[in-house]
Design a protein around this motif. Structure first.
Motif, PDB file in Angstrom:
ATOM      1  N   ASP A 261       0.818  -1.214   0.000  1.00 31.36           N
ATOM      2  CA  ASP A 261       0.000   0.000   0.000  1.00 31.36           C
ATOM      3  C   ASP A 261       0.854   1.267   0.000  1.00 31.36           C
ATOM      4  OD1 ASP A 261       0.948  -0.289   2.579  1.00 31.36           O
ATOM      5  OD2 ASP A 261      -0.985  -0.015   3.564  1.00 31.36           O
ATOM      6  N   HIS A 262       2.156   1.134  -0.215  1.00 32.12           N
ATOM      7  CA  HIS A 262       3.075   2.265  -0.276  1.00 32.12           C
ATOM      8  C   HIS A 262       3.719   2.353  -1.662  1.00 32.12           C
ATOM      9  CE1 HIS A 262       3.771   3.446   4.094  1.00 32.12           C
ATOM     10  NE2 HIS A 262       2.980   2.395   4.179  1.00 32.12           N
ATOM     11  N   CYS A 263       4.109   3.572  -2.039  1.00 27.76           N
ATOM     12  CA  CYS A 263       5.024   3.742  -3.159  1.00 27.76           C
ATOM     13  C   CYS A 263       6.442   3.412  -2.683  1.00 27.76           C
ATOM     14  CB  CYS A 263       5.009   5.183  -3.658  1.00 27.76           C
ATOM     15  SG  CYS A 263       3.420   5.736  -4.308  1.00 27.76           S
ATOM     16  N   ALA A 264       7.281   2.993  -3.597  1.00 35.53           N
ATOM     17  CA  ALA A 264       8.704   2.879  -3.299  1.00 35.53           C
ATOM     18  C   ALA A 264       9.348   4.249  -3.504  1.00 35.53           C
ATOM     19  CB  ALA A 264       9.357   1.843  -4.196  1.00 35.53           C
ATOM     20  N   HIS A 265      10.481   4.474  -2.845  1.00 38.70           N
ATOM     21  CA  HIS A 265      11.194   5.743  -2.983  1.00 38.70           C
ATOM     22  C   HIS A 265      12.661   5.428  -3.256  1.00 38.70           C
ATOM     23  CE1 HIS A 265      12.647   9.702  -2.555  1.00 38.70           C
ATOM     24  NE2 HIS A 265      12.826   9.739  -1.247  1.00 38.70           N
ATOM     25  N   SER A 266      13.202   5.995  -4.323  1.00 40.61           N
ATOM     26  CA  SER A 266      14.583   5.709  -4.695  1.00 40.61           C
ATOM     27  C   SER A 266      15.383   6.993  -4.862  1.00 40.61           C
ATOM     28  CB  SER A 266      14.636   4.903  -6.001  1.00 40.61           C
ATOM     29  OG  SER A 266      14.211   5.700  -7.093  1.00 40.61           O
ATOM     30  N   ALA A 267      16.696   6.850  -4.735  1.00 40.09           N
ATOM     31  CA  ALA A 267      17.617   7.966  -4.966  1.00 40.09           C
ATOM     32  C   ALA A 267      18.905   7.420  -5.553  1.00 40.09           C
ATOM     33  CB  ALA A 267      17.908   8.716  -3.672  1.00 40.09           C
ATOM     34  N   ASP A 268      19.499   8.189  -6.459  1.00 40.12           N
ATOM     35  CA  ASP A 268      20.784   7.844  -7.068  1.00 40.12           C
ATOM     36  C   ASP A 268      21.803   8.893  -6.638  1.00 40.12           C
ATOM     37  OD1 ASP A 268      19.643   5.690  -8.397  1.00 40.12           O
ATOM     38  OD2 ASP A 268      19.212   6.873 -10.197  1.00 40.12           O
ATOM     39  N   ILE A 269      22.949   8.401  -6.168  1.00 38.48           N
ATOM     40  CA  ILE A 269      24.027   9.279  -5.714  1.00 38.48           C
ATOM     41  C   ILE A 269      25.287   8.934  -6.482  1.00 38.48           C
ATOM     42  CG2 ILE A 269      25.407  10.025  -3.728  1.00 38.48           C
ATOM     43  CD1 ILE A 269      23.082   9.024  -1.942  1.00 38.48           C
ATOM     44  N   ASP A 270      25.879   9.934  -7.105  1.00 36.59           N
ATOM     45  CA  ASP A 270      27.089   9.713  -7.896  1.00 36.59           C
ATOM     46  C   ASP A 270      28.293   9.754  -6.968  1.00 36.59           C
ATOM     47  OD1 ASP A 270      29.109   9.533  -9.713  1.00 36.59           O
ATOM     48  OD2 ASP A 270      28.380  11.127 -11.027  1.00 36.59           O
ATOM     49  N   ILE A 271      28.606   8.615  -6.353  1.00 39.78           N
ATOM     50  CA  ILE A 271      29.724   8.617  -5.401  1.00 39.78           C
ATOM     51  C   ILE A 271      31.067   8.674  -6.108  1.00 39.78           C
ATOM     52  CG2 ILE A 271      28.433   7.450  -3.578  1.00 39.78           C
ATOM     53  CD1 ILE A 271      29.881   4.892  -4.294  1.00 39.78           C
ATOM     54  N   ARG A 272      31.093   8.430  -7.412  1.00 41.62           N
ATOM     55  CA  ARG A 272      32.350   8.625  -8.147  1.00 41.62           C
ATOM     56  C   ARG A 272      32.760  10.092  -8.065  1.00 41.62           C
ATOM     57  NH1 ARG A 272      30.741   6.403 -13.859  1.00 41.62           N
ATOM     58  NH2 ARG A 272      28.936   7.658 -13.284  1.00 41.62           N
ATOM     59  N   ARG A 273      31.778  10.981  -8.222  1.00 43.99           N
ATOM     60  CA  ARG A 273      32.071  12.414  -8.092  1.00 43.99           C
ATOM     61  C   ARG A 273      32.341  12.780  -6.652  1.00 43.99           C
ATOM     62  NH1 ARG A 273      27.137  15.348 -10.214  1.00 43.99           N
ATOM     63  NH2 ARG A 273      28.322  17.148  -9.462  1.00 43.99           N
TER      64      ARG A 273
END
Length: 272
Positions: free
Chosen positions: A239-251
């Motif tokens: 009953d929830h949306c998923a939540h995602s994030a992308d982090i450019d740890i190379r930078r």
């Protein structure tokens, strides 16, 4: 690129857990925070399901909470527990933590904050949990918060949330303010300050944002994307949306080293 996802699995029974796992394995997230897992067969299901992909499930301690988060990570990066982040929390089974040996190392604290039907005992339980999480993060050296990610189902909303949630107490609004004061920033609001996101829809049709990802100051400038994924809710997986994030740890580390690829193995670890 480091991809992190959080999703409330709503104590999935076995059939729904199988469909959830299929959806998750189609994605390339490096770290998944599953909240509201249970002691039932649905939560245990991923163990055999991962074997065809040569993955394993490691349980480091018996479950201490009936509803708890579970942290799943995609190899090849080793992980190690981060017990200093859970020792002072009132319900440590609802706050697993680990460190990914990326470069720089990123520590993840998953949270499944107790919900409350406004009963005094449940309000007290929720308040104590939020207070001890805040106190624990406050005691961390500033350098330890630099590459910290906090995420999960917080069961709180912001002061300016629309619609309002009747009966919310000041301490429930205070939690997000405390994270901000500690330098942990709401990644979705940072990228989309004018968007009122909703991650859970009630029976009356009102939407609320209960699921979050917060990043420390060393990661914040390197956010590449953040989104709420409606598919799991619309398909009845939860009953929830998923939540995602992308982090450019190379930078973030100033080099070109990558973080692995989509063919890396997926390992699930439960920390209590």
């Amino acid at each position: 690129m480091l991809s992190i996802l959080t999703i409330n699995v709503q104590a999935a029974a076995l059939a729904r857990a199988q469909n959830l796992l299929t959806w998750l394995l189609q994605r390339d997230d490096h770290l998944v925070i599953l909240t509201e897992t249970s002691n039932g067969p649905g939560t245990r299901h991923p163990a055999p399901a991962h074997r065809p992909a040569r993955s394993r499930v490691v349980h480091h301690a018996p479950a201490l909470a009936r509803r708890r988060p579970r942290l799943c990570h995609r190899q090849p990066h080793p992980t190690r527990p981060a017990p200093h982040l859970t020792a002072g929390i009132s319900l440590p089974g609802r706050a697993p933590a680990l460190t990914l040996d990326t470069d720089p190392a990123v520590t993840i604290l998953g949270l499944y904050v107790p919900s409350s039907d406004r009963a005094p005992a449940k309000l007290a339980k929720k308040r104590t949990f939020l207070t001890t999480v805040t106190d624990t993060l406050t005691r961390l050296p500033t350098t330890d918060r630099t590459h910290l990610v906090v995420g999960g189902d917080y069961n709180v909303i912001s002061r300016d949330h629309q619609p309002r949630y009747p009966g919310f107490r000041p301490f429930e609004y205070d939690f997000l303010d405390a994270l901000t004061a500690l330098g942990l920033t709401d990644v979705h609001r940072t990228l989309y300050p004018d968007v009122q996101a909703h991650s859970w829809i009630g029976r009356a049709g009102n939407g609320y944002r209960f699921d979050y990802l917060h990043a420390g100051p060393g990661l914040l400038p390197h956010l590449a994307a953040a989104t709420y994924l409606k598919q799991p809710r619309l398909e009845g997986l939860t009953d929830h949306c998923a939540h995602s994030a992308d982090i450019d740890i190379r930078r973030a580390c100033g080099r070109g080293a990558g973080t692995g690829n989509a063919e890396a193995r997926l390992t699930s670890r439960t920390y209590s």
